[in-house]
Design a protein around this motif. Sequence first.
Motif, PDB file in Angstrom:
ATOM      1  N   ILE B 171      50.136  39.080  48.522  1.00  0.00           N
ATOM      2  CA  ILE B 171      51.476  38.568  48.249  1.00  0.00           C
ATOM      3  C   ILE B 171      52.410  39.262  49.233  1.00  0.00           C
ATOM      4  O   ILE B 171      52.493  40.487  49.247  1.00  0.00           O
ATOM      5  CB  ILE B 171      51.873  38.869  46.790  1.00  0.00           C
ATOM      6  N   HIS B 172      53.058  38.481  50.069  1.00  0.00           N
ATOM      7  CA  HIS B 172      53.932  39.083  51.094  1.00  0.00           C
ATOM      8  C   HIS B 172      55.067  38.120  51.400  1.00  0.00           C
ATOM      9  O   HIS B 172      55.003  36.950  51.041  1.00  0.00           O
ATOM     10  CB  HIS B 172      53.115  39.401  52.350  1.00  0.00           C
ATOM     11  N   PHE B 212      56.863  39.997  40.567  1.00  0.00           N
ATOM     12  CA  PHE B 212      56.362  39.284  41.742  1.00  0.00           C
ATOM     13  C   PHE B 212      57.091  39.740  43.002  1.00  0.00           C
ATOM     14  O   PHE B 212      56.472  39.964  44.040  1.00  0.00           O
ATOM     15  CB  PHE B 212      56.507  37.772  41.548  1.00  0.00           C
ATOM     16  N   LYS B 213      58.424  39.911  42.866  1.00  0.00           N
ATOM     17  CA  LYS B 213      59.208  40.365  44.029  1.00  0.00           C
ATOM     18  C   LYS B 213      58.818  41.784  44.411  1.00  0.00           C
ATOM     19  O   LYS B 213      58.790  42.130  45.590  1.00  0.00           O
ATOM     20  CB  LYS B 213      60.707  40.289  43.712  1.00  0.00           C
ATOM     21  N   GLU B 214      58.519  42.592  43.401  1.00  0.00           N
ATOM     22  CA  GLU B 214      58.124  43.969  43.672  1.00  0.00           C
ATOM     23  C   GLU B 214      56.825  44.002  44.476  1.00  0.00           C
ATOM     24  O   GLU B 214      56.694  44.758  45.437  1.00  0.00           O
ATOM     25  CB  GLU B 214      57.944  44.712  42.349  1.00  0.00           C
ATOM     26  N   LYS B 219      56.021  48.505  49.970  1.00  0.00           N
ATOM     27  CA  LYS B 219      55.725  49.109  51.267  1.00  0.00           C
ATOM     28  C   LYS B 219      54.516  50.017  51.132  1.00  0.00           C
ATOM     29  O   LYS B 219      54.229  50.542  50.074  1.00  0.00           O
ATOM     30  CB  LYS B 219      56.926  49.917  51.763  1.00  0.00           C
ATOM     31  N   GLY B 220      53.804  50.149  52.225  1.00  0.00           N
ATOM     32  CA  GLY B 220      52.716  51.120  52.263  1.00  0.00           C
ATOM     33  C   GLY B 220      51.373  50.612  51.767  1.00  0.00           C
ATOM     34  O   GLY B 220      50.399  51.339  51.776  1.00  0.00           O
ATOM     35  N   ILE B 226      54.711  44.321  54.925  1.00  0.00           N
ATOM     36  CA  ILE B 226      55.130  44.583  53.554  1.00  0.00           C
ATOM     37  C   ILE B 226      54.416  43.595  52.656  1.00  0.00           C
ATOM     38  O   ILE B 226      54.166  42.461  53.029  1.00  0.00           O
ATOM     39  CB  ILE B 226      56.665  44.458  53.333  1.00  0.00           C
ATOM     40  N   GLY B 227      54.129  44.045  51.454  1.00  0.00           N
ATOM     41  CA  GLY B 227      53.431  43.184  50.518  1.00  0.00           C
ATOM     42  C   GLY B 227      52.352  43.952  49.790  1.00  0.00           C
ATOM     43  O   GLY B 227      52.203  45.158  49.971  1.00  0.00           O
ATOM     44  N   THR B 228      51.611  43.224  48.950  1.00  0.00           N
ATOM     45  CA  THR B 228      50.551  43.847  48.165  1.00  0.00           C
ATOM     46  C   THR B 228      49.318  42.974  48.196  1.00  0.00           C
ATOM     47  O   THR B 228      49.412  41.757  48.232  1.00  0.00           O
ATOM     48  CB  THR B 228      50.987  44.026  46.694  1.00  0.00           C
TER      49      THR B 228
END
Lengths: 70, 270
Positions: B171-172, B212-214, B219-220, B226-228
């Motif tokens: 998710i990015h 979802f936005k989080e 980061k990281g 950026i994303g998860t």
Amino acid sequence: MILYTAMPQELVYQTDPQEYSQQLMVSYNGIPVLAERTEDHNYRVVRVMSTDPSHFLEAGCTPGTKLPLV
Amino acid sequence: MNMNNNNYASGNQRGQHYGENPSFQQGNNAPGNPGGQEGHKDEKSGLLEKIQQLGQTNVPQLSQDSKIHCLTIVGQIEGHLQLPPQNKTTKYEHLIPQIVAIEQNQNIEGLLVILNTVGGDVEAGLAISEMLASLSKPTVSLVLGGGHSIGVPIAVACDYSFIAETATMTIHPVRLTGLVIGVPQTFEYLDKMQDRVINFVTRNSNISEEDFKELMFAKGNLTRDIGTNVVGSEASDFGLIDEVGGVGQALKKLNELIELNKDKNEGIIQ
């Protein structure tokens, strides 16, 4: 040749437009398949595009088979 | 600004445009075998083999129309630009008529959507998602391998969603390739496009907009981005996907939903 560039590889080496015409959609006995042209002017099945699972059991159009031109 | 290049993919690919090839009807392949005599011989021995093995010439087949159809979404979701043929792509001009046909065909009772995609064009992905979400027949999705970027709305668009234990979803934020005009409006346009994705996902799954936005702006987690990247059970813990499972569970759930749908329809008739 050694390239040192920030440009993506696919921009440096663009695809030959002829490559695009190699593949086309064909209907094999009502089953939509994606076929590619082979050197001997035949068509080889690349992908069965149907959503019907039984079409994937059809031996005549499994990916890799050559479609004879009638 | 070129609106055609709204790429929402974990890979970065470019393509060129070319015209659509007309499809042609392939004739029956049985007698017209170009292999000549040898081909004919092969066919005969194949027939003999079948008679010897099964005592009959007809091999049992699936019934003519299976009541569950399967839509596979693989590779990159192709938008308005055609990618070179060596790319594995899912084309919306192929999928949308198929979804229309599934909606119209009385014999089809349910749809299984299998995803293994890196993402792709935002508008094409959202088009497929909206088609799936508005389908009146039961739909179940299964994410195998990866359902990244724009694959996320497609996975959650179905009535019930599964993810394999090893499958991942990235998710990015939405990104843009191609010509970009350096004005603040470009950013606003991109932000609006991102909101369309966020709204669709939060409307069709149990994840909250904040969560979802989080995940999207974390980061990281990803290198250079950026994303998860959520793996299997993480996706179901966030409420993005309903359950962790495989094809067996997915088909079982789909059959359950089909039965429920049948009961509902019968109730209306009475």
